[in-house]
Design a protein around this motif. Sequence first.
Motif, PDB file in Angstrom:
ATOM      1  N   MET A  49       0.849  -1.185   0.000  1.00  0.00           N
ATOM      2  CA  MET A  49       0.000   0.000   0.000  1.00  0.00           C
ATOM      3  C   MET A  49       0.885   1.235   0.000  1.00  0.00           C
ATOM      4  O   MET A  49       1.753   1.385   0.870  1.00  0.00           O
ATOM      5  N   GLY A  50       0.700   2.091  -0.990  1.00  0.00           N
ATOM      6  CA  GLY A  50       1.468   3.329  -1.059  1.00  0.00           C
ATOM      7  C   GLY A  50       2.959   3.073  -1.164  1.00  0.00           C
ATOM      8  O   GLY A  50       3.417   2.224  -1.921  1.00  0.00           O
ATOM      9  N   GLU A  51       3.725   3.801  -0.368  1.00  0.00           N
ATOM     10  CA  GLU A  51       5.183   3.706  -0.400  1.00  0.00           C
ATOM     11  C   GLU A  51       5.729   2.721   0.618  1.00  0.00           C
ATOM     12  O   GLU A  51       6.937   2.654   0.835  1.00  0.00           O
ATOM     13  N   GLU A  52       4.863   1.947   1.235  1.00  0.00           N
ATOM     14  CA  GLU A  52       5.318   1.040   2.276  1.00  0.00           C
ATOM     15  C   GLU A  52       6.020  -0.177   1.690  1.00  0.00           C
ATOM     16  O   GLU A  52       5.998  -0.421   0.490  1.00  0.00           O
ATOM     17  N   CYS A  53       6.634  -0.964   2.579  1.00  0.00           N
ATOM     18  CA  CYS A  53       7.285  -2.189   2.159  1.00  0.00           C
ATOM     19  C   CYS A  53       6.258  -3.200   1.670  1.00  0.00           C
ATOM     20  O   CYS A  53       5.060  -3.063   1.895  1.00  0.00           O
ATOM     21  N   TYR A  54       6.749  -4.226   1.018  1.00  0.00           N
ATOM     22  CA  TYR A  54       5.910  -5.347   0.613  1.00  0.00           C
ATOM     23  C   TYR A  54       5.726  -6.273   1.808  1.00  0.00           C
ATOM     24  O   TYR A  54       6.673  -6.585   2.529  1.00  0.00           O
ATOM     25  N   THR A  55       4.494  -6.720   2.016  1.00  0.00           N
ATOM     26  CA  THR A  55       4.146  -7.589   3.127  1.00  0.00           C
ATOM     27  C   THR A  55       3.710  -8.937   2.580  1.00  0.00           C
ATOM     28  O   THR A  55       3.069  -9.008   1.530  1.00  0.00           O
ATOM     29  N   TYR A  56       4.031 -10.010   3.311  1.00  0.00           N
ATOM     30  CA  TYR A  56       3.748 -11.369   2.846  1.00  0.00           C
ATOM     31  C   TYR A  56       2.853 -12.095   3.841  1.00  0.00           C
ATOM     32  O   TYR A  56       3.083 -12.043   5.049  1.00  0.00           O
ATOM     33  N   VAL A  57       1.823 -12.770   3.300  1.00  0.00           N
ATOM     34  CA  VAL A  57       0.823 -13.425   4.127  1.00  0.00           C
ATOM     35  C   VAL A  57       0.522 -14.806   3.544  1.00  0.00           C
ATOM     36  O   VAL A  57       0.327 -14.941   2.332  1.00  0.00           O
ATOM     37  N   LEU A  58       0.478 -15.813   4.391  1.00  0.00           N
ATOM     38  CA  LEU A  58       0.009 -17.133   3.997  1.00  0.00           C
ATOM     39  C   LEU A  58      -1.511 -17.138   4.059  1.00  0.00           C
ATOM     40  O   LEU A  58      -2.101 -16.637   5.025  1.00  0.00           O
ATOM     41  N   ALA A  59      -2.159 -17.710   3.028  1.00  0.00           N
ATOM     42  CA  ALA A  59      -3.615 -17.711   2.973  1.00  0.00           C
ATOM     43  C   ALA A  59      -4.113 -19.057   2.476  1.00  0.00           C
ATOM     44  O   ALA A  59      -3.366 -19.841   1.883  1.00  0.00           O
ATOM     45  N   GLU A  60      -5.389 -19.314   2.716  1.00  0.00           N
ATOM     46  CA  GLU A  60      -6.043 -20.488   2.144  1.00  0.00           C
ATOM     47  C   GLU A  60      -7.435 -20.085   1.661  1.00  0.00           C
ATOM     48  O   GLU A  60      -8.068 -19.196   2.229  1.00  0.00           O
ATOM     49  N   ILE A  61      -7.867 -20.739   0.602  1.00  0.00           N
ATOM     50  CA  ILE A  61      -9.197 -20.484   0.054  1.00  0.00           C
ATOM     51  C   ILE A  61      -9.986 -21.774   0.126  1.00  0.00           C
ATOM     52  O   ILE A  61      -9.599 -22.794  -0.466  1.00  0.00           O
ATOM     53  N   ASN A  62     -11.094 -21.724   0.870  1.00  0.00           N
ATOM     54  CA  ASN A  62     -11.953 -22.888   1.057  1.00  0.00           C
ATOM     55  C   ASN A  62     -13.411 -22.467   0.966  1.00  0.00           C
ATOM     56  O   ASN A  62     -13.833 -21.564   1.680  1.00  0.00           O
ATOM     57  N   GLN A  63     -14.148 -23.083   0.069  1.00  0.00           N
ATOM     58  CA  GLN A  63     -15.595 -22.884  -0.021  1.00  0.00           C
ATOM     59  C   GLN A  63     -15.974 -21.398  -0.048  1.00  0.00           C
ATOM     60  O   GLN A  63     -16.844 -20.950   0.695  1.00  0.00           O
ATOM     61  N   GLY A  64     -15.284 -20.637  -0.887  1.00  0.00           N
ATOM     62  CA  GLY A  64     -15.616 -19.231  -1.050  1.00  0.00           C
ATOM     63  C   GLY A  64     -15.173 -18.335   0.090  1.00  0.00           C
ATOM     64  O   GLY A  64     -15.676 -17.215   0.220  1.00  0.00           O
ATOM     65  N   GLU A  65     -14.253 -18.802   0.910  1.00  0.00           N
ATOM     66  CA  GLU A  65     -13.718 -18.004   2.016  1.00  0.00           C
ATOM     67  C   GLU A  65     -12.207 -17.884   1.878  1.00  0.00           C
ATOM     68  O   GLU A  65     -11.517 -18.880   1.636  1.00  0.00           O
ATOM     69  N   LEU A  66     -11.700 -16.670   2.012  1.00  0.00           N
ATOM     70  CA  LEU A  66     -10.263 -16.418   2.013  1.00  0.00           C
ATOM     71  C   LEU A  66      -9.805 -16.244   3.457  1.00  0.00           C
ATOM     72  O   LEU A  66     -10.208 -15.297   4.127  1.00  0.00           O
ATOM     73  N   ILE A  67      -8.983 -17.182   3.947  1.00  0.00           N
ATOM     74  CA  ILE A  67      -8.496 -17.149   5.319  1.00  0.00           C
ATOM     75  C   ILE A  67      -7.059 -16.648   5.315  1.00  0.00           C
ATOM     76  O   ILE A  67      -6.198 -17.204   4.631  1.00  0.00           O
TER      77      ILE A  67
END
Length: 201
Positions: free
Chosen positions: A127-145
């Motif tokens: 976002m904007g001039e900030e650093c890049y951030t990394y997130v582990l995610a999973e997608i199950n049955q139309g939900e992004l966790i």
Amino acid sequence: PGFFWSWRNASVNCLELQPFTTAAEGSFAMLRRLFLCLVLLPLLSACVLESAEPLIADKDGVLALAGFGDTLIAYGKSEAGDWKKEEDGKLSLRVEDNHYKIWDGNNTMLVTFVPLGEPWWGIQAKMGEECYTYVLAEINQGELILHENGCSEIEKVPGLGGTVDFSGGDCKAKPGADWRAMFDSLKSNPPPASMMLKPQG
């Protein structure tokens, strides 16, 4: 609950929790909270997994949210551990090349997904001039966790030492680090889930 929060630079690469009281500031805080993926714990500050330069090229991005529509609703964890709808948690979603633009009405975040083998996905967010951030995610049955990416939590994950530098409570992806290896380590020992996004409707 009931407070708006944002994170400001408190020390090198660290972000300090600060309450906000206006709607505009609260809208900004929700967008940050979603993709920094920090749990509101009784801590004064927290650091997150980040890098100054992107590890993931746009050409490697996959549009993982096909079928989610153009509006997302955010849910956080309640004290009882259940999912609870967030105040001001509505976000607009738009495709741009191989990534998404997520907009809260005032601010935009660029989000790139890479596949890690179902149901797992890696996220690079900026976002904007900030650093890049990394997130582990999973997608199950139309939900992004979204799983927590706070340094104190992911430092417990074995195998990250080859791709992430830990120092003084801070955690930074090494320049040119193999993002696949980094996310594979997180996937093998996933940090706790901290937020969920669902399509509106």
